[in-house]
Design a protein around this motif. Structure first.
Motif, PDB file in Angstrom:
ATOM      1  N   GLN A   1       3.465 -47.084  17.038  1.00 54.63           N
ATOM      2  CA  GLN A   1       2.576 -48.121  16.536  1.00 54.63           C
ATOM      3  C   GLN A   1       2.854 -48.343  15.055  1.00 54.63           C
ATOM      4  OE1 GLN A   1      -1.363 -46.536  18.149  1.00 54.63           O
ATOM      5  NE2 GLN A   1      -1.421 -48.720  18.616  1.00 54.63           N
TER       6      GLN A   1
ATOM      7  N   TYR B   1      -5.464 -50.963  26.635  1.00 52.56           N
ATOM      8  CA  TYR B   1      -6.034 -50.268  25.476  1.00 52.56           C
ATOM      9  C   TYR B   1      -5.363 -50.708  24.178  1.00 52.56           C
ATOM     10  CZ  TYR B   1      -7.012 -46.368  22.300  1.00 52.56           C
ATOM     11  OH  TYR B   1      -7.368 -45.624  21.227  1.00 52.56           O
ATOM     12  N   TYR B   2      -4.056 -50.868  24.230  1.00 57.04           N
ATOM     13  CA  TYR B   2      -3.330 -51.261  23.020  1.00 57.04           C
ATOM     14  C   TYR B   2      -3.433 -52.756  22.732  1.00 57.04           C
ATOM     15  CZ  TYR B   2      -1.309 -46.609  22.818  1.00 57.04           C
ATOM     16  OH  TYR B   2      -1.146 -45.248  22.718  1.00 57.04           O
ATOM     17  N   GLY B   3      -4.084 -53.481  23.621  1.00 54.54           N
ATOM     18  CA  GLY B   3      -4.361 -54.882  23.310  1.00 54.54           C
ATOM     19  C   GLY B   3      -3.598 -55.902  24.131  1.00 54.54           C
TER      20      GLY B   3
ATOM     21  N   LYS C   1      -1.242 -56.930  18.204  1.00 50.95           N
ATOM     22  CA  LYS C   1      -2.647 -57.263  17.972  1.00 50.95           C
ATOM     23  C   LYS C   1      -2.739 -57.808  16.564  1.00 50.95           C
ATOM     24  CE  LYS C   1      -6.381 -54.962  20.200  1.00 50.95           C
ATOM     25  NZ  LYS C   1      -7.628 -54.452  19.876  1.00 50.95           N
TER      26      LYS C   1
ATOM     27  N   ASP D   1     -10.128 -53.867  14.631  1.00 51.88           N
ATOM     28  CA  ASP D   1     -10.124 -55.325  14.777  1.00 51.88           C
ATOM     29  C   ASP D   1     -10.968 -55.895  13.642  1.00 51.88           C
ATOM     30  OD1 ASP D   1      -8.723 -55.087  17.108  1.00 51.88           O
ATOM     31  OD2 ASP D   1     -10.449 -55.354  18.420  1.00 51.88           O
TER      32      ASP D   1
ATOM     33  N   ASN E   1      -8.462 -48.655  16.336  1.00 52.45           N
ATOM     34  CA  ASN E   1      -7.209 -48.869  17.064  1.00 52.45           C
ATOM     35  C   ASN E   1      -6.163 -47.843  16.682  1.00 52.45           C
ATOM     36  OD1 ASN E   1      -8.232 -51.138  18.367  1.00 52.45           O
ATOM     37  ND2 ASN E   1      -7.717 -52.457  16.641  1.00 52.45           N
TER      38      ASN E   1
ATOM     39  N   GLN F   1      -6.000 -57.583  12.086  1.00 49.26           N
ATOM     40  CA  GLN F   1      -6.422 -56.197  11.925  1.00 49.26           C
ATOM     41  C   GLN F   1      -6.846 -55.908  10.483  1.00 49.26           C
ATOM     42  OE1 GLN F   1      -6.203 -53.765  14.757  1.00 49.26           O
ATOM     43  NE2 GLN F   1      -6.345 -55.877  15.516  1.00 49.26           N
TER      44      GLN F   1
END
Ligand code: ASP
Ligand code: MG
Length: 425
Positions: free
Chosen positions: A420, A261-263, A312, A362, A348, A315
């Protein structure tokens, strides 16, 4: 019954294909359902063919396809002697299917053509693999997965018709894995693709072969699923970015689904549910050295995990501000979530204040533009780009400080387990 999945990197050269055969031999006597991806970067190459075709650059499309054909023919020629002719016959059938389509002009939607062309990659790779294994004495049956995995017509991200597919998988099980008459049955089939009830090919989303394997594992009640990769095991971070990344030998389904899920690019996110639901363990093993233990993912709760780092890139942060100083209450919030669903974009990270909201997404330019345009009926909208999202599960302060040192932090969110940080790249 075991389900194996081999990705593109495990079949991208003659040596790798021979190596794959060596792995199969280690499991002699087991019933194996083997799911294989397209060779190497074939899917990317096929995407280029579709782009050219859709832009009505027919000659380019045909020429690009010619390159893909040659590559597969050369591989088949190198690997096969006694089974060469029958392999070429089958490959030619697939080539013709695509060439017919490329000779027409596009009249339907892009995604439809995408699936009709791109699905060939898996058909070609499995055709060669199956013939090769038969040639060297590893008897197996090649199966067109489009006869088994039924989907809707949501091209490029098709949804599985579980009931229909379950019936077909059962028939396959009876035909290929009848323990009494033929122990050690092997089936070779394609990942990533399926078919509608009108026999149109579909795909399940990029990197979807892991998911196909999980569907089979679920419907066959397999004892395990193994994903064969070129890495030693699941790591605590991408070793290319972080040389001191650690190997993790055991993970829970919960942890892995969060990581995806978090990439984290470990496993296709849809893969976990079919396995978790039936308690089927997922192994990640290294095809370069099958004696390594790899990682096992199961229902057990795992304590003392190292910090897991996921970055990720690419963004965008959307700043949404109330237009008339009214609170951002339930109504604008639910309207915003409707927009996410309608545009098929997933936040995200989301942070809200009294009269403003910030959403990290994203950076897919068309989707961001569409969201900004539609959200501007309720909010003043500003978009900031060129950001990266760092997630650390099981974090500790020293590590967090080290990883964010000197960075311009735009947004930070944290709970007991996970932190995060969105920063300017
Ligand atoms: N060949 C497809 C892709 O490259 C599916 C897969 O490899 O899982 O996305
Ligand atoms: Mg792949």
């Amino acid at each position: 019954m075991k389900v194996f999945k081999f990705g593109g990197a495990s079949v991208n050269s003659i040596e790798r294909i021979q190596n794959l055969a060596g792995i199969i031999k280690l499991y002699e006597g087991d019933n194996l359902m083997i799911i294989i991806s397209a060779m190497g970067k074939t899917t990317n190459a096929l995407e280029k063919v579709v782009e050219a075709f859709f832009a009505e650059r027919q000659q380019d499309a045909l020429q690009l396809f010619e390159g893909i054909k040659k590559q597969h023919l050369t591989t088949a020629k190198y690997l096969l002697v006694t089974h060469f002719n029958s392999c070429i016959e089958q490959l030619s059938g697939f080539f013709t299917e695509v060439e017919w389509l490329l000779h027409d002009k596009p009249v339907r939607a892009y995604d439809y053509y995408y699936d009709q062309v791109v699905c060939i990659g898996e058909l070609l790779s499995t055709c060669i693999l199956s013939h090769y294994l038969n040639e060297i004495g590893i008897a197996n049956k090649w199966v067109d997965v489009r006869d088994i995995i039924r989907t809707d017509d949501n091209f490029r991200d098709a949804n599985i018709d579980w009931d229909y597919s379950a019936k077909k998988v059962l028939q396959l099980k009876e035909a290929c894995f009848n323990e009494k008459s033929a122990p050690g049955g092997i089936c070779i089939t394609q990942g990533f693709i399926g078919s509608t009830d009108e026999n149109e090919s579909t795909t399940l989303g990029r990197e979807g072969s892991d998911y196909t394997a999980a569907i089979f594992a679920n419907l066959l009640d397999a004892e395990s699923q193994t994903i064969w990769k070129d890495v030693e095991a699941v790591m605590s971070a991408d070793p290319k970015q972080f040389p001191d990344a650690q190997v993790i030998h055991e993970l829970s389904f919960d942890e892995v689904i969060e990581m995806a899920y978090y990439g984290a690019q470990v496993i296709h996110p849809k893969t976990i549910k079919p396995l978790q639901n039936k308690g089927i363990p997922l192994q990640v093993k290294c095809f370069l050295d099958p004696s390594l233990p790899g990682t096992v993912i199961y229902k057990k709760k795992i304590k003392h995990l190292p910090p897991i780092v996921i970055i990720k890139e690419n963004q965008a942060l959307m700043h949404l501000h109330s237009q008339d100083f009214s609170f951002v209450g339930e109504k604008p919030m639910s309207r915003l979530y409707e927009l996410f669903a309608h545009i098929k974009i997933r936040p995200n990270l989301l942070q809200s204040g009294a009269i403003s909201l910030q959403v990290c997404l994203d950076d897919k330019p068309e989707k961001i533009d569409q969201l900004a345009a539609e959200a501007s009926s309720i909010f003043d909208v500003q978009v900031e780009k060129g950001l990266s999202l760092l997630t650390i599960r099981h974090f500790n302060e020293p590590l967090l400080n080290k990883m964010t040192e000197g960075k311009t932090i735009v947004l930070k969110q944290q709970d007991r387990e996970t932190v995060q940080v969105l920063y300017a790249s």
